[in-house]
Design an enzyme around this catalytic site. Structure first.
Site, PDB file in Angstrom:
ATOM      1  N   LYS A   1     -12.690   6.106   3.734  1.00  0.00           N
ATOM      2  CA  LYS A   1     -11.940   6.823   2.997  1.00  0.00           C
ATOM      3  C   LYS A   1     -12.450   7.439   1.760  1.00  0.00           C
ATOM      4  CE  LYS A   1      -8.653   5.194   6.054  1.00  0.00           C
ATOM      5  NZ  LYS A   1      -8.076   4.153   5.716  1.00  0.00           N
TER       6      LYS A   1
ATOM      7  N   TYR B   1      -1.132  -2.274   4.062  1.00  0.00           N
ATOM      8  CA  TYR B   1      -1.739  -1.172   4.919  1.00  0.00           C
ATOM      9  C   TYR B   1      -1.353  -1.814   6.305  1.00  0.00           C
ATOM     10  CZ  TYR B   1      -5.025   0.923   8.093  1.00  0.00           C
ATOM     11  OH  TYR B   1      -5.792   1.539   9.231  1.00  0.00           O
TER      12      TYR B   1
ATOM     13  N   ASP C   1      -7.495  -4.970  -1.878  1.00  0.00           N
ATOM     14  CA  ASP C   1      -8.087  -3.910  -1.076  1.00  0.00           C
ATOM     15  C   ASP C   1      -7.974  -2.638  -2.115  1.00  0.00           C
ATOM     16  OD1 ASP C   1      -8.050  -1.498   0.232  1.00  0.00           O
ATOM     17  OD2 ASP C   1      -7.087  -2.480   2.037  1.00  0.00           O
TER      18      ASP C   1
ATOM     19  N   ARG D   1     -27.785  -6.465  13.538  1.00  0.00           N
ATOM     20  CA  ARG D   1     -26.313  -7.314  13.687  1.00  0.00           C
ATOM     21  C   ARG D   1     -26.176  -8.088  12.441  1.00  0.00           C
ATOM     22  NH1 ARG D   1     -25.434 -11.864  15.446  1.00  0.00           N
ATOM     23  NH2 ARG D   1     -26.717 -11.839  17.155  1.00  0.00           N
TER      24      ARG D   1
HETATM   25  C1  LIG Z   1      -7.679   2.756   6.397  1.00  0.00           C
HETATM   26  C2  LIG Z   1      -7.534   1.690   5.482  1.00  0.00           C
HETATM   27  C3  LIG Z   1      -7.762   0.349   6.119  1.00  0.00           C
HETATM   28  C4  LIG Z   1      -8.423   0.164   7.343  1.00  0.00           C
HETATM   29  O1  LIG Z   1      -9.731   0.645   7.347  1.00  0.00           O
HETATM   30  P1  LIG Z   1     -10.464   1.129   8.748  1.00  0.00           P
HETATM   31  O2  LIG Z   1     -11.808   1.831   8.101  1.00  0.00           O
HETATM   32  O3  LIG Z   1      -9.698   2.403   9.235  1.00  0.00           O
HETATM   33  O4  LIG Z   1     -10.620  -0.024   9.546  1.00  0.00           O
HETATM   34  C5  LIG Z   1      -7.662  -0.951   5.193  1.00  0.00           C
HETATM   35  N1  LIG Z   1      -6.722  -0.455   4.219  1.00  0.00           N
HETATM   36  C6  LIG Z   1      -6.492   0.756   3.772  1.00  0.00           C
HETATM   37  C7  LIG Z   1      -5.769   0.705   2.382  1.00  0.00           C
HETATM   38  C8  LIG Z   1      -6.751   1.751   4.381  1.00  0.00           C
HETATM   39  O5  LIG Z   1      -6.142   2.954   3.947  1.00  0.00           O
END
Ligand SMILES: *Cc1c(COP(=O)(O)O)cnc(C)c1O
Length: 384
Positions: free
Chosen positions: A202, A105, A177, A51
């Site tokens: 992603k 998002y 992000d 953890r």
């Molecule tokens: C999918 C996504 C997230 C969230 O990510 P998870 O891995 O699903 O928790 C945050 N920001 C963007 C731009 C995303 O496409």
């Protein structure tokens, strides 16, 4: 970092991995162990326990990601939202105020609008394209500014360099992000940002088979975020860490191919008589094409488009394409098609969606690594 791993493609394969190799294994083994023998660690964060984000698989990924983003340090987390929530809860304390880009998002938007008040935090949304308006929204308790490299699903590109400069001038922590761009197309630390977030679900992993997240930045900030993550507990499982590390090795190959394929699809769709509009920063018709070209090495694998006629046409097209899966998420090897009004943005009222420019018939396409020609032919038959 110096040494033989100078360029991105080489770093993706080798950076951060132990040398000499563990028992000669060419690929980094999976350390599927929750706990490790005590070696005299003195601080809680250094006790070797899964953890606490410090198994050999975590440490290798942290070093690799920091090297890729050009930051001092990085941390992996159990999901993109774990990285985002843990980072915001580290940078902000009760009483603090955040300036955030208006079209976030969905999960992030929900987090700051629904959870912040109960935590004593506040948020205001800025038009990240209009720097002349930001100063008026500053408050004495504003601590951070939060933006995205490209917005979802309209692929808008804000004045990102100006956001980083504004944050510096007003002593705010700048957070971006970078999920949609990936470090192949954009490295925000070089553009002046303090913290870079990823949904590693992603592009970084790229195979639509795990959820994971990451944050990169200065050692001092990442140390604080890691300490918070150790309390909140959103640590990445070693097997998922291994898959993320494996996925990262092909990141540059995948993203460059996806950049090219998405541009060809965007051009094809833009010239098709059944299509009303295409949103992709690589198109010259995109209002921020010049800015995107000056910021990014490529425009990414995601585009969105609207068909002529009633919104139901969107579902008809989704029913006729044969290669894309009709599914949310993005950035993987499979081409995915979604209709934001009925999936990611269905929680918003229609008027709110329209105010954001998300029409009911809008379709978002995440281009995978299939042959571009096959995708073009598939869309041609589905539109025809
Ligand atoms: C999918 C996504 C997230 C969230 O990510 P998870 O891995 O699903 O928790 C945050 N920001 C963007 C731009 C995303 O496409």
């Amino acid at each position: 970092m110096s040494g033989p791993y100078k360029r991105l493609e080489t770093k993706l394969v080798h950076a951060g991995e132990p040398r000499p190799r563990i028992d000669g294994a060419v690929e980094m083994p999976i350390f599927q162990s929750a706990t490790f023998e005590y070696r005299g660690e003195r601080r809680y964060d250094d006790v070797r326990y899964l953890r606490l984000n410090n198994t050999p698989n975590h440490l290798a990924l942290h070093a690799k990601l920091a090297d890729l983003e050009g930051s001092e340090a990085a941390l992996v987390t159990a999901s993109g939202m774990a990285a985002i929530s843990t980072t915001l809860l580290t940078v902000l304390s009760a009483g603090d105020h955040l300036l955030a880009q208006s079209c976030l998002y969905g999960g992030t938007h929900d987090f700051v609008t629904r959870e912040f008040a109960g935590l004593g935090l506040s948020v205001d949304f800025i038009d990240a394209d209009r720097r002349d308006t930001w100063r008026a929204q500053l408050k004495p308790n504003t601590r951070a500014v939060y933006v995205e490299a490209m917005t979802n699903p309209l692929l808008e590109v804000a004045d990102l360099r100006a956001v980083a400069e504004f944050a510096r001038a007003h002593r705010l922590v700048s957070i971006i992000d970078n999920t949609f761009a990936s470090p192949v197309n954009f490295r925000p630390i070089e553009a002046g940002f303090d913290l870079v977030l990823h949904s590693a679900t992603k592009y970084l992993n790229g195979h639509s088979d795990i959820v994971a997240g990451a944050v990169a930045g200065s050692s001092a900030l990442i140390e604080r975020i890691r300490h918070k993550a150790n309390h909140l507990g959103g640590s990445l499982d070693p097997h998922a860490a291994f898959l993320l590390s494996r996925g990262l090795k092909t990141l540059a190959l995948r993203v460059r191919y996806q950049n090219e394929s998405a541009l060809k699809l965007a051009q094809f769709l833009e010239s098709h008589p059944a299509v009303a509009r295409v949103h992709y920063a690589g198109l010259e018709s995109h209002p921020r094409h010049a800015r995107a070209a000056s910021l990014f090495a490529g425009f990414g694998g995601v585009l969105s488009f609207e068909l002529k006629g009633p919104p139901e046409r969107a579902d008809e097209l989704a029913g006729r394409v044969r290669i894309p899966a009709v599914a949310p998420s993005l950035g993987g090897v499979h081409t995915l098609l979604t209709r934001p009004a009925t999936t990611s943005h269905s929680g918003l009222a229609r008027e709110d969606r329209e105010r954001l420019g998300i029409s009911d018939g809008l379709l978002r396409l995440s281009v995978g690594i299939e042959a571009t020609e096959d995708l073009l032919e598939d869309f041609a038959q589905a539109l025809g």
